[in-house]
Design a protein around this motif. Structure first.
Motif, PDB file in Angstrom:
ATOM      1  N   UNK A  73      70.621  58.091  -4.167  1.00  0.00           N
ATOM      2  CA  UNK A  73      71.927  57.554  -4.562  1.00  0.00           C
ATOM      3  C   UNK A  73      72.611  56.848  -3.398  1.00  0.00           C
ATOM      4  N   UNK A  74      72.508  57.429  -2.186  1.00  0.00           N
ATOM      5  CA  UNK A  74      73.073  56.761  -1.007  1.00  0.00           C
ATOM      6  C   UNK A  74      72.346  55.463  -0.718  1.00  0.00           C
ATOM      7  N   UNK A  79      72.449  49.494  -1.121  1.00  0.00           N
ATOM      8  CA  UNK A  79      71.520  48.404  -1.393  1.00  0.00           C
ATOM      9  C   UNK A  79      70.283  48.459  -0.526  1.00  0.00           C
ATOM     10  N   UNK A  80      69.851  49.690  -0.197  1.00  0.00           N
ATOM     11  CA  UNK A  80      68.714  49.878   0.698  1.00  0.00           C
ATOM     12  C   UNK A  80      67.565  50.546  -0.050  1.00  0.00           C
ATOM     13  N   UNK A  81      66.392  50.484   0.548  1.00  0.00           N
ATOM     14  CA  UNK A  81      65.219  51.092  -0.070  1.00  0.00           C
ATOM     15  C   UNK A  81      64.242  51.518   1.017  1.00  0.00           C
ATOM     16  N   UNK A  82      63.575  52.663   0.788  1.00  0.00           N
ATOM     17  CA  UNK A  82      62.542  53.157   1.703  1.00  0.00           C
ATOM     18  C   UNK A  82      61.262  53.344   0.897  1.00  0.00           C
ATOM     19  N   UNK A  83      60.166  52.837   1.411  1.00  0.00           N
ATOM     20  CA  UNK A  83      58.863  52.998   0.765  1.00  0.00           C
ATOM     21  C   UNK A  83      57.929  53.715   1.737  1.00  0.00           C
ATOM     22  N   UNK A  84      57.336  54.824   1.287  1.00  0.00           N
ATOM     23  CA  UNK A  84      56.466  55.638   2.138  1.00  0.00           C
ATOM     24  C   UNK A  84      55.015  55.509   1.691  1.00  0.00           C
ATOM     25  N   UNK A 310      68.269  55.167   8.821  1.00  0.00           N
ATOM     26  CA  UNK A 310      68.057  53.835   9.381  1.00  0.00           C
ATOM     27  C   UNK A 310      68.191  52.765   8.307  1.00  0.00           C
ATOM     28  N   UNK A 311      67.654  53.044   7.121  1.00  0.00           N
ATOM     29  CA  UNK A 311      67.734  52.067   6.033  1.00  0.00           C
ATOM     30  C   UNK A 311      69.168  51.850   5.589  1.00  0.00           C
ATOM     31  N   UNK A 312      69.957  52.904   5.531  1.00  0.00           N
ATOM     32  CA  UNK A 312      71.359  52.786   5.120  1.00  0.00           C
ATOM     33  C   UNK A 312      72.186  52.079   6.190  1.00  0.00           C
ATOM     34  N   UNK A 313      71.864  52.337   7.459  1.00  0.00           N
ATOM     35  CA  UNK A 313      72.603  51.696   8.555  1.00  0.00           C
ATOM     36  C   UNK A 313      72.317  50.200   8.623  1.00  0.00           C
ATOM     37  N   UNK A 314      71.106  49.792   8.256  1.00  0.00           N
ATOM     38  CA  UNK A 314      70.730  48.371   8.313  1.00  0.00           C
ATOM     39  C   UNK A 314      69.948  48.018   7.046  1.00  0.00           C
ATOM     40  N   UNK A 315      70.641  47.919   5.891  1.00  0.00           N
ATOM     41  CA  UNK A 315      69.931  47.711   4.626  1.00  0.00           C
ATOM     42  C   UNK A 315      69.178  46.392   4.528  1.00  0.00           C
ATOM     43  N   UNK A 316      69.549  45.409   5.331  1.00  0.00           N
ATOM     44  CA  UNK A 316      68.873  44.114   5.288  1.00  0.00           C
ATOM     45  C   UNK A 316      67.860  43.957   6.422  1.00  0.00           C
ATOM     46  N   UNK A 317      67.648  45.057   7.189  1.00  0.00           N
ATOM     47  CA  UNK A 317      66.729  44.933   8.294  1.00  0.00           C
ATOM     48  C   UNK A 317      67.375  44.114   9.403  1.00  0.00           C
ATOM     49  N   UNK A 325      68.501  51.695  14.810  1.00  0.00           N
ATOM     50  CA  UNK A 325      69.165  52.713  13.999  1.00  0.00           C
ATOM     51  C   UNK A 325      68.458  54.054  14.098  1.00  0.00           C
ATOM     52  N   UNK A 326      67.130  54.039  14.211  1.00  0.00           N
ATOM     53  CA  UNK A 326      66.382  55.295  14.390  1.00  0.00           C
ATOM     54  C   UNK A 326      66.842  55.998  15.656  1.00  0.00           C
ATOM     55  N   UNK A 327      66.916  55.265  16.758  1.00  0.00           N
ATOM     56  CA  UNK A 327      67.286  55.868  18.047  1.00  0.00           C
ATOM     57  C   UNK A 327      68.700  56.428  18.034  1.00  0.00           C
ATOM     58  N   UNK A 328      69.582  55.817  17.239  1.00  0.00           N
ATOM     59  CA  UNK A 328      70.980  56.230  17.227  1.00  0.00           C
ATOM     60  C   UNK A 328      71.329  57.136  16.048  1.00  0.00           C
ATOM     61  N   UNK A 329      70.332  57.603  15.317  1.00  0.00           N
ATOM     62  CA  UNK A 329      70.588  58.396  14.115  1.00  0.00           C
ATOM     63  C   UNK A 329      71.363  59.670  14.439  1.00  0.00           C
ATOM     64  N   UNK A 330      72.400  59.939  13.648  1.00  0.00           N
ATOM     65  CA  UNK A 330      73.120  61.218  13.692  1.00  0.00           C
ATOM     66  C   UNK A 330      72.798  61.917  12.376  1.00  0.00           C
ATOM     67  N   UNK A 331      72.127  63.050  12.452  1.00  0.00           N
ATOM     68  CA  UNK A 331      71.522  63.654  11.273  1.00  0.00           C
ATOM     69  C   UNK A 331      72.097  65.031  10.976  1.00  0.00           C
ATOM     70  N   UNK A 332      72.109  65.378   9.700  1.00  0.00           N
ATOM     71  CA  UNK A 332      72.505  66.707   9.251  1.00  0.00           C
ATOM     72  C   UNK A 332      71.246  67.469   8.869  1.00  0.00           C
TER      73      UNK A 332
END
Length: 392
Positions: A73-74, A79-84, A310-317, A325-332
């Protein structure tokens, strides 16, 4: 009589307004690839059934996939997407080739569930951020560090520091150290001794043990013989395999606690942790994967959360923005405090859980432990101790 505007005219006007409105740019898909061993011996059925603390309980892809699903949902709102994708590797050369192929295929981040040398080969083969989900070797954070290599799993030094803090808090200062015969055990024993020295504990005796089917070597794994002849407050056992450590508690000469790889063990996670929303995390994982969430599953889940952050922080890459964004991630991580990557070694700073296998007995950093900047940096190599020369 009031004149009515034709509906057809309204439709044309609305269509014109719609066509004149700016069209949002389509979001780029953050592609990630998880590289794991093919025919992984850790996944052998008998080892999974034994459920050694700190060992994997199943494929780490389960934890990554759960984190991505939880963030859907986030991701949609941003407007982001992650594909694994997943890539099995049967050798270090295959792992390197899989990394190169993933980068050529558009992957922006790699995740690894690999031994240390394989992880380094992957990190050296590409120019992408690499998230280490499972290897706790301190050398990956120190002399063999890489600028784009990040670690979700706690280091061995973090685990041993957590145990040492717990021993100090309970005033169990005199230790008997029992060490297995593998090279991995020797390296981990040196790490344990560094933590013991850091927190002012004392090793009153150190003995090697050996599990063997040879009757002539049976006494080399006899708990009564190994724990006789010394006065100690606790027994610290270093056993990467886990078989000897599991049978040591309640079999020592003196009625003393066992810590290390048996008895009381320092972990990133335990399915019976009951604070900060942890039960909900463990239940969601158990529902999705049909097994309890282990410490390595939690690290994989955090790897998935890093991707979605990272995807949410930079949805357009583009890929460079995702790497930053990975290096600066603040995570719960559902551990009661925000988690972030250390600038000097790429390690995710985090609290540790102390478990006897049935539940969580304590947490580290222990109460009363202080640090000038962040108390989480009392677990693992602190900035003044860094051996990593790679710039981040």
């Amino acid at each position: 009589m009031r004149k009515r505007t034709p509906l057809f005219r309204l439709s044309l006007a609305g269509l014109a307004a719609l066509l004149a409105a700016p069209v949002p740019a389509a979001a780029e898909v953050l592609k990630a690839t998880l590289i794991a061993p093919a025919d992984d011996p850790r996944m052998e059925r008998s080892r999974i059934e034994r459920a050694y603390l700190g060992h994997p309980g199943g494929p780490l892809a389960d934890g990554v996939a759960l984190a991505i699903d939880e963030a859907k949902f986030e991701l949609e709102a941003a407007g982001a997407e992650v594909a694994l994708a997943s890539a099995p590797a049967a050798s270090v050369e295959a792992a390197r080739a899989a990394a190169v192929a993933a980068e050529k295929g558009g992957a922006a981040v790699l995740l690894t569930d690999l031994p240390a040398d394989w992880t380094l080969a992957v990190a050296d083969a590409v120019k992408l951020p690499v998230l280490n989900l499972s290897d706790a070797s301190d050398r990956l954070r120190q002399q063999d560090c890489r600028a784009r290599l990040f670690h979700l799993v706690p280091s061995e030094r973090m685990r041993s520091d957590a145990l040492a803090q717990t021993l100090v808090a309970r005033k169990w200062s005199k230790l008997l150290l029992l060490v297995g015969g593998s090279p991995q055990d020797a390296a981990r024993a040196a790490t344990a001794q560094a933590s013991i020295k850091r927190y002012g504990l004392q090793v009153v005796g150190s003995k090697a043990f050996k599990l063997s089917a040879d009757p002539r070597e049976r006494d080399l794994a006899n708990p009564l013989l190994l724990t006789a002849g010394s006065s100690y407050d606790a027994v610290w056992v270093v056993d990467s395999d886990g078989e000897f450590a599991r049978m040591l508690p309640y079999r020592t000469v003196l009625p003393r606690p066992v810590v290390g790889d048996g008895g009381l063990v320092a972990l990133a996670w335990h399915a019976q942790f009951e604070r900060y929303g942890a039960p909900q995390v463990s239940r969601r994982f158990a529902k999705a994967a049909k097994r309890p969430m282990t410490a390595l599953d939690w690290a994989a889940w955090m790897g998935g959360k890093t991707l979605t952050a990272a995807a949410i922080a930079a949805p357009k890459g583009p890929a460079a923005a995702w790497a930053q964004a990975v290096a600066k991630s603040a995570l719960d991580g559902s551990k009661g405090t925000g988690l972030s990557f250390r600038a000097w070694d790429g390690q995710l700073r985090q609290p540790m859980l102390l478990s006897d296998g049935q539940g969580v007995i304590a947490q580290a950093p222990a109460e009363g432990v202080l640090h000038p900047r962040d108390v989480l940096d009392t677990l693992g190599a602190d900035a003044p101790e860094k051996l990593c020369s790679s710039a981040r």
